[in-house]
Write a protein that holds these residues in place. Sequence first.
Motif, PDB file in Angstrom:
ATOM      1  N   ILE A  61       0.841  -1.198   0.000  1.00  0.00           N
ATOM      2  CA  ILE A  61       0.000   0.000   0.000  1.00  0.00           C
ATOM      3  C   ILE A  61       0.876   1.247   0.000  1.00  0.00           C
ATOM      4  N   ALA A  62       1.903   1.262   0.839  1.00  0.00           N
ATOM      5  CA  ALA A  62       2.780   2.433   0.900  1.00  0.00           C
ATOM      6  C   ALA A  62       3.457   2.689  -0.435  1.00  0.00           C
ATOM      7  N   ARG A  63       3.955   1.631  -1.062  1.00  0.00           N
ATOM      8  CA  ARG A  63       4.581   1.811  -2.380  1.00  0.00           C
ATOM      9  C   ARG A  63       3.572   2.293  -3.408  1.00  0.00           C
ATOM     10  N   GLY A  64       2.339   1.790  -3.338  1.00  0.00           N
ATOM     11  CA  GLY A  64       1.316   2.225  -4.279  1.00  0.00           C
ATOM     12  C   GLY A  64       0.965   3.693  -4.119  1.00  0.00           C
ATOM     13  N   VAL A  65       0.841   4.136  -2.866  1.00  0.00           N
ATOM     14  CA  VAL A  65       0.546   5.553  -2.601  1.00  0.00           C
ATOM     15  C   VAL A  65       1.657   6.436  -3.159  1.00  0.00           C
ATOM     16  N   LEU A  66       2.897   6.099  -2.831  1.00  0.00           N
ATOM     17  CA  LEU A  66       4.015   6.941  -3.254  1.00  0.00           C
ATOM     18  C   LEU A  66       4.263   6.856  -4.749  1.00  0.00           C
ATOM     19  N   GLY A  67       3.848   5.757  -5.376  1.00  0.00           N
ATOM     20  CA  GLY A  67       3.995   5.652  -6.818  1.00  0.00           C
ATOM     21  C   GLY A  67       3.157   6.653  -7.582  1.00  0.00           C
ATOM     22  N   ALA A  68       2.125   7.206  -6.916  1.00  0.00           N
ATOM     23  CA  ALA A  68       1.281   8.222  -7.543  1.00  0.00           C
ATOM     24  C   ALA A  68       1.735   9.636  -7.225  1.00  0.00           C
ATOM     25  N   LEU A  69       2.830   9.772  -6.439  1.00  0.00           N
ATOM     26  CA  LEU A  69       3.295  11.075  -5.993  1.00  0.00           C
ATOM     27  C   LEU A  69       4.704  11.355  -6.508  1.00  0.00           C
ATOM     28  N   ASP A  70       5.102  12.625  -6.380  1.00  0.00           N
ATOM     29  CA  ASP A  70       6.439  13.042  -6.810  1.00  0.00           C
ATOM     30  C   ASP A  70       7.354  13.368  -5.638  1.00  0.00           C
ATOM     31  N   GLY A  71       6.791  13.552  -4.453  1.00  0.00           N
ATOM     32  CA  GLY A  71       7.579  13.866  -3.267  1.00  0.00           C
ATOM     33  C   GLY A  71       6.739  13.654  -2.024  1.00  0.00           C
ATOM     34  N   ASP A 102       2.714   3.788  12.490  1.00  0.00           N
ATOM     35  CA  ASP A 102       2.741   2.702  11.507  1.00  0.00           C
ATOM     36  C   ASP A 102       2.650   3.244  10.079  1.00  0.00           C
ATOM     37  N   TRP A 103       1.746   4.178   9.874  1.00  0.00           N
ATOM     38  CA  TRP A 103       1.512   4.761   8.543  1.00  0.00           C
ATOM     39  C   TRP A 103       2.756   5.481   8.035  1.00  0.00           C
ATOM     40  N   GLU A 104       3.317   6.344   8.860  1.00  0.00           N
ATOM     41  CA  GLU A 104       4.446   7.152   8.406  1.00  0.00           C
ATOM     42  C   GLU A 104       5.734   6.338   8.314  1.00  0.00           C
ATOM     43  N   ASP A 105       5.906   5.354   9.198  1.00  0.00           N
ATOM     44  CA  ASP A 105       7.061   4.472   9.090  1.00  0.00           C
ATOM     45  C   ASP A 105       7.049   3.746   7.748  1.00  0.00           C
ATOM     46  N   ALA A 106       5.871   3.241   7.357  1.00  0.00           N
ATOM     47  CA  ALA A 106       5.760   2.539   6.079  1.00  0.00           C
ATOM     48  C   ALA A 106       6.025   3.478   4.907  1.00  0.00           C
TER      49      ALA A 106
END
Length: 257
Positions: A61-71, A102-106
Amino acid sequence: MASNGSEPAAPLIGVTTYLEQSQTGVWDVRASFLPKVYIDAVTDAGGVAVLLPPQPVSPDIARGVLGALDGLIVSGGADVDPARYGQSPHERTGAPRTDRDDWEDALITAAVELELPFLGICRGVQLLNVALGGTLVQHLPDVIGTEAYQPAPAVFGEQQVSIEPGSRLGALLGQGDAPLPVHVYHHQALDEVAPGLTVTGRTADGVVEAVELDSVPFGVGVQWHPEENAADRRLFAGLVDAARIHRETRTHPRSQS
């Protein structure tokens, strides 16, 4: 990628949020909350802020979220749970907020893996340090003998931070040998610095106020609150510039708008 066929779209910068009991109109509910100064800092620097409230998370999930972002910006807030760095809570340490931890660590772990440009602010730099294996001073006045870093509720202290010459932060701020005046509001601080992090800013008391992660193109954490200084957006501009480069060079770009 372009917003109107000719002008490049602004980089999307995820900003983590609080999850707090909030009142609006007749409602008194748990809600995602973020001071507007964070949003202003991103938009002033040419980015678009995307809010990231605490929620159930996995590495995918964390990788998916960040994959849609630039920073990514990991914002300030409550104390990190000391159990995450192997300590019992000090009497002045706040109650654990494990959902946010948990959320921010991931997100931090995924940002490092993806080499997504990121900035940790106050709690954000503390969680960065803990996520990578470091520890925290749970109550700074016990160590330095002053409340100057958090003088009163909702009152920012003022400190001068010496920035390491030749560091990424030094290049962004262009301070030379002059200390940087900053807004501080923290009763905790970095203690044992995690492997891979380099200290690039300290106060005269020796308090760590900035670190950089050497293994990524842009990974910066600051203990102070740069979002509170509307006259100085250099740090956010550096993040947005790095986010723009990341978007242009990554292997799997987002779909065209």
